[in-house]
Structures are given as structure tokens and as C-alpha cells.
Design a protein around this motif. Structure first.
Motif, mmCIF file in Angstrom:
data_model
loop_
_atom_site.group_PDB
_atom_site.id
_atom_site.type_symbol
_atom_site.label_atom_id
_atom_site.label_comp_id
_atom_site.label_asym_id
_atom_site.label_seq_id
_atom_site.Cartn_x
_atom_site.Cartn_y
_atom_site.Cartn_z
ATOM 1 N N GLY A 114 -39.089 -8.128 -18.150
ATOM 2 C CA GLY A 114 -37.880 -8.886 -17.844
ATOM 3 C C GLY A 114 -36.698 -8.548 -18.732
ATOM 4 N N GLU A 121 -32.806 -10.365 -20.162
ATOM 5 C CA GLU A 121 -31.998 -11.579 -20.241
ATOM 6 C C GLU A 121 -30.782 -11.495 -19.325
ATOM 7 N N GLN A 148 -35.510 -13.042 -10.200
ATOM 8 C CA GLN A 148 -35.669 -13.809 -11.429
ATOM 9 C C GLN A 148 -37.077 -14.375 -11.523
ATOM 10 N N GLY A 171 -37.720 -13.194 -17.023
ATOM 11 C CA GLY A 171 -36.307 -12.827 -16.971
ATOM 12 C C GLY A 171 -35.990 -12.129 -15.662
ATOM 13 N N TYR A 172 -34.879 -11.432 -15.644
ATOM 14 C CA TYR A 172 -34.499 -10.667 -14.453
ATOM 15 C C TYR A 172 -35.315 -9.372 -14.405
#
Length: 623
Positions: free
Chosen positions: A205, A207, A280, A284-285
Motif C-alpha cells: 500500500g 499513503e 483503497q 493504503g492505496y
């Protein structure tokens, strides 16, 4: 007495007569030693996990068998359920064949059939425990027990692990806003690859994500679409911060590429062909690059092999990379995130070097070609450099009872194979300390090396590596206390300080079979090459290669092909050769063979025993 609350009372429909200490019901299989002879009768029973503790009574209650797949209807209803075929007498004139139904039974007879007619179609994009994402529909809830039926050719029940995201024609049976069954309409087509782009620390992931396109592109999120001019920086949280269930996709025409950057558009990554998808998660992304398989390979080959290597070596690399990608598509390890693989050495390094004319040519001239055997794509392992001989599956402490790994056998990488028993310590020690310039990859800096390792002051670091390897491959890490006991420990944390290390035994290809790490309060034995290399890597003081260059930071030892001598000062000198796991094709060995005039088919035939070249379009989804 059920203080943990594990015992429940269930209504169970007996689907088969008990045998071998178990019974089959509409809720699965249970361990049971009692006598029940009335198939299709229902019983109230106490169960605990997968054990049937006892029968209270027979019941006349109507019990459903949910989400069966009907294969035929005459005077009997034939259907698939829980990987078994059943045929129950029934009177029905409705068109039920090739449909998903709930069947209700009472007192041994079918009382009602509910046909589930609501279906949607679309590509499967993500597969999570409680929901799936379908192209054009977004994320939808799924049944915990989600049956998958093959609705073409032989009607059989498949496993959910047989789903290949983004490459299958799938129908989804929906009831009460939940996908309750999946119908496969045709075999997968190996067209698209979905690559998870790891963050700078190697994690999943991020942020925040900033990205842009090299040409005008379109950004889609939910039901919204936005035009994005070339070079305009997009910030993912502007779209997804308050919309966790949405996915975001950027895509342009076939010449458009997308790249990661900072908020000012600076420090761009290499540009990626195809599309970006971002979702998401708790981590995280997550960024996924969706790209056609052959274009993906154009980003893998230059990242895995120098573009100035001979074309035939590059073509061999392209076939290996395509075969490896095919296996990754099948396994779908990152299906939860909408990806088949990541872009690191965990799978294949991707888009870390610009594509060159030579590497693209290698991909194009081998288009669609994969290594196969007995109708299955082979996992075409490869590595950098041999020590003169390649390894086999033995190095990973694997069993080969069914012969599936026969294609991964060790060979000499030279024109004339010497008659040497590399499992003999003295023979191997003498050979590894010789030059042997006749080997195909003897030109490489890693062909021979000498390392100095010391366990002094490294006990905690070593125990941390042991912990990670025990978690990743528990069967290959044995931890025992100093007291004589057969019971293994789950952790090396209490073993104290390292007192000594020793290499023990060799496999038939010369690799160290075991590394024993002795502690003040116990012992750890490592049984696979990567665990051995990982533990020794954190003890390395320096490695000197055959070209005279030196490394002092070596996270993982170059290979497990070495002999080890102890010194009085507590250090150990390792004389070794090769770089990598040593199994499959040596990339430098392929270069050496190509320099001698071998073509890519001859190179592959040498490294992968019994393999043949076939087209990936012939693959029908078999493991």
C-alpha cells in the motif's frame, strides 16, 4: 460443558450413506462413527466444528440444498453439489438444465425447486473473502461458500482458485444482492496481465499516489468519467478518500502511457503501457498496472536480462518469462487486490529498465510461446549464474512423488560433462575451488566467489531471519532446545547466543543440504537453499568475486553452492560459486550458449528436461 460455545445444534440432510467414519450433508462433511442409512432424510444433530457429536432425532422439516448446478432432468434431477454428482427422482417439466437452483427436501423427497434466474456478466477484477468486483458493476457481496461450475464441455464443479481474474467469460448468479454462484462459460484467454506495483519499501500500500499520463487520457471512478490532459498530475485521495468501495482507472489510447510522480509532477517513474487501476485497502492505496501479456513481457525481459545479450538468449528469456507469467495468472496470489503478481523479484522484475529494440524483438519473435509438458505450462525458473552445474528441486527440499518436477534436473553447463560426484564433500570442495573456464557462464563475476562470515554479535539478527523463514517455510526450519527431546520449538527466541555453524551434507547437484546453527540453548537446522542463504547473508563480512570486486553488504548469500572452513578467530571462509537458487535456466549460461551458436529452442531444451514449446492459446486452464 461447552464453555467455549463451539457446539451448535444443526439440521442436517444426509446426502450419502456414512462410510469411513464420516458423513456427507448439505452443510459439508462431518466426522461420525454412528449408523445412519436413510439418504435424503433430515436429522437434528449436535456438531462441533467438523465433528458430528450426536443425533437427536429425525425431522420432517423442509431442508434446502443451496446453489446446486442442474446438469440433466428426466425422471431424476441430476445436479452437482460440493464436488459430487447426485440424481434424485422428481417430477418436473420446467427447463432446469444448466441452471443454479435451491432444492428443498423433506422425508426423502424433493418438495420444491427454486431456479435462480438473475445473472450478470462481466470480467472478474478482484476476489475478496466477502465481496468481488465485477467490471461494470463494482464491488458486490459474495457468499462465503461460493460454488464455481464449469458450464461448458464436461459439467464439473471447479474451485474458486480456478478463477483467472480479467481473463474469463463469467456469469454470476445473484440473489438478494449477493453473488451466490459462478458459471464459467469458456476457458480463460491469457490476454491481460495485472501487476501490483509495490511501493519504494517493497510493501503493497501507499499513503498517497500522484500520477499522470503521457497523452490525453480518461479517468473513471464509479460512474463518473473525467478528461485528463497530458502531464496533468492526479492525486488519488481527491477521488477515493471518502469512497472506499470505488476503484479508479486511468487509460488512454494504445500509445498513451501512465507514470507515477510526486505532487509537482517531478521524479517520474518509467512510463507504463496499458491502464492504471487504484483501490483503497487497509494497507493504503494499491496501484495495479493492467497491460496485455505481450506488452508486459517487453517490460520484463530488459529488467531481467541485459539488452546487449545475444538475441537467442533474450528469446529464451522471453519464453521463460511468458511461461512464468502464465503460472502467475493461474495462481492469482494477489486476486484480492485485482492483480496476478507484483513487479519485484517475488515474481519477475518489471519495468525497471527501458525496453530496447533487441528485447522487444525477442518478445515478438517468440510471441505466444511457452514451455509445457503433459499439457501444462511449466514454471520456468531461472537465475543469474551457475557454478558450472545447475541445481534441481532438491535444493528447495521438495518431494517429487508424482514426477511433476522431473523437468527441473541438474545439468553440467559445458560441452563435455565431467564424471564427478558433486554430493561428495571432497569432490565438490576441489571442484568449487578450481576455475573451469570451459563452462558457459564462467565469464560472469559470480561464477566463483569467496566469502568471510562471522556469527559474532549477530545472534539476534540471525534469530530474526530464522523467525521470518520459519513463518514462510515452516517445514524447512527445525528448532530444537538443548535438552534431548523430540519436541520442536516454534521460535528460536530463547536459544541464546550462536556458538558455531556447520554445513551438513550435499544434494546430488552439490548444494548444501543443511545448515546447522548451534546456540547456547539449542540448535536450528535449515533445509532449503533460500533459508540457508538468508541466515548466512546476515553474517557476511565481505565477499570477493572472481573479477576482484568486493561486497560488504550482502542481504542474501550468493548461492548455496559452497564449501565452508572454520578459522580460529570464529570466522568462516566460504568458497562458492553461482548466483541465485541455481534451478532451471542460468541466464549467463544462456548467453554463453548463444555465443557458441545455440538457438533459443536448443537452450531451453538443455535446461528444462522433456519440455516442449507450445502456444499459450492452447492452454485451457489446467493446473
Amino acid at each position: 460443558l461447552d464453555t467455549s460455545g463451539k457446539v451448535t445444534k444443526e439440521t442436517l440432510l444426509l446426502l450419502e450413506e456414512p462410510k469411513d467414519g464420516s458423513i456427507i450433508t448439505q452443510k459439508g462433511s462431518y466426522e461420525y462413527d454412528g449408523a445412519l442409512t436413510h439418504c435424503y432424510k433430515a436429522y437434528e444433530a449436535y456438531v462441533m466444528e467438523d465433528k458430528l457429536l450426536g443425533i437427536l432425532r429425525e425431522t420432517t422439516e423442509e431442508v434446502p440444498i443451496e446453489n446446486v448446478y442442474v446438469t440433466a432432468l428426466s425422471d431424476k434431477l441430476e445436479f452437482l453439489y460440493q464436488d459430487r454428482t447426485y440424481a434424485i427422482p422428481v417430477e418436473a417439466d420446467e427447463a432446469l438444465t444448466d441452471t443454479v437452483c435451491d432444492i428443498y427436501m423433506a422425508e426423502g423427497s424433493i418438495t420444491k425447486i427454486h431456479k435462480k434466474e438473475d445473472q450478470i456478466e462481466g470480467k472478474l477484477l478482484t476476489l475478496e473473502d466477502d465481496k468481488i468486483e465485477i467490471e461494470g458493476y463494482g464491488r458486490i457481496a459474495r457468499a462465503k461458500e461460493l460454488p464455481v461450475y464449469q458450464a461448458y464441455g464436461d459439467r464439473v464443479e471447479k474451485s474458486i482458485s480456478d478463477l483467472v481474474i480479467d481473463n474469463m467469460n463469467i456469469s454470476y448468479v445473484v440473489a438478494e444482492k449477493c453473488v451466490c454462484a459462478i458459471l464459467l462459460k469458456e476457458p480463460p484467454e491469457m490476454k491481460n496481465v495485472r501487476v501490483l506495483l509495490l511501493n519504494d519499501g517493497g510493501g503493497i500500500g501507499r499513503e498517497e499516489v500522484y500520477f499522470a499520463a503521457t497523452q490525453d487520457a480518461k479517468l473513471t471512478y464509479g460512474e463518473e468519467t473525467k478528461d485528463c490532459p497530458a502531464g496533468e498530475v492526479q492525486k488519488v485521495s481527491d477521488y477515493l478518500k471518502d469512497h472506499n468501495e470505488l476503484s479508479l482507472r486511468m487509460e488512454g489510447n494504445e500509445d498513451c502511457k501512465v507514470y507515477l510522480c510526486d505532487e509537482n509532477g517531478q521524479n517520474p517513474s518509467l512510463a507504463y503501457a496499458g491502464a492504471f487501476e487504484i483501490r483503497q485497502y487497509e494497507e493504503g492505496y494499491v496501484v495495479v498496472n493492467v497491460v496485455p501479456l505481450e506488452i508486459y513481457l517487453c517490460g520484463v525481459v530488459p529488467s531481467e536480462m541485459p539488452s546487449n545479450y545475444p538475441l537467442e538468449a533474450l528469446k529464451a528469456q522471453a519464453v521463460c518469462a511468458r511461461s512464468y507469467a502464465g503460472i502467475a495468472l493461474l495462481n492469482g496470489a494477489y486476486a484480492r487486490y485485482g492483480a496476478h503478481m507484483d513487479d519485484s523479484v517475488n515474481y519477475q522484475v518489471y519495468n525497471k529498465q527501458e525496453a530496447a529494440e533487441s528485447t522487444t524483438q525477442a518478445v515478438q519473435e517468440t510471441a505466444g510461446k511457452v514451455l509445457s509438458k503433459d499439457g501444462r505450462i511449466l514454471e520456468a525458473y531461472y537465475y543469474s549464474t551457475s557454478f558450472g552445474h545447475s541445481g534441481s528441486y532438491e535444493a528447495w527440499n521438495l518431494k517429487n512423488e508424482d514426477g511433476a518436477l522431473d523437468y527441473l534436473q541438474g545439468i553440467w553447463l559445458k560441452e563435455e560433462a565431467p564424471d564427478l560426484d558433486l554430493s561428495d564433500e571432497a569432490v565438490f570442495s576441489e571442484y568449487i575451488q578450481s576455475e573451469d573456464a570451459d563452462c558457459y557462464d564462467s565469464f560472469g563475476k559470480y561464477f566463483r566467489w569467496q566469502a568471510v562470515v562471522s556469527p559474532v554479535g549477530k545472534s539476534e539478527e540471525v534469530k530474526d531471519v530464522i523467525r521470518k523463514r520459519k513463518s514462510a517455510n515452516p517445514d524447512c526450519v527445525q528448532i530444537v532446545p538443548a535438552k534431548k527431546t523430540k519436541k520442536e520449538l516454534a521460535s528460536a527466541a530463547t536459544l541464546g547466543e550462536i556458538t558455531s555453524i556447520a554445513a551438513s551434507g550435499r544434494n546430488s547437484c552439490g548444494g548444501v543440504a543443511q545448515l546447522v546453527v548451534n546456540f547456547t540453548k539449542g540448535q536450528v537446522t535449515l533445509l532449503d537453499e533460500y533459508s540457508i542463504r538468508s541466515v548466512l547473508g546476515c553474517m557476511v563480512q565481505q565477499v570477493t568475486y572472481q573479477d576482484g570486486s568486493v561486497s560488504t553488504e550482502v542481504p542474501v548469500l550468493q548461492s548455496a553452492y559452497f564449501t565452508m572452513n572454520a578459522s580460529e578467530d570464529g570466522t568462516y571462509t566460504l568458497y562458492g560459486g553461482g548466483y541465485g537458487h541455481g534451478i532451471g535456466m542460468s541466464q549467463n549460461g544462456a548467453k554463453g550458449m548463444a555465443d557458441l551458436g545455440y538457438d533459443y529452442e536448443e537452450i531451453l531444451g538443455r535446461f528444462y528436461h522433456g519440455a516442449e514449446l507450445t502456444d499459450i492459446s492452447e492452454w485451457r486452464g489446467e493446473r
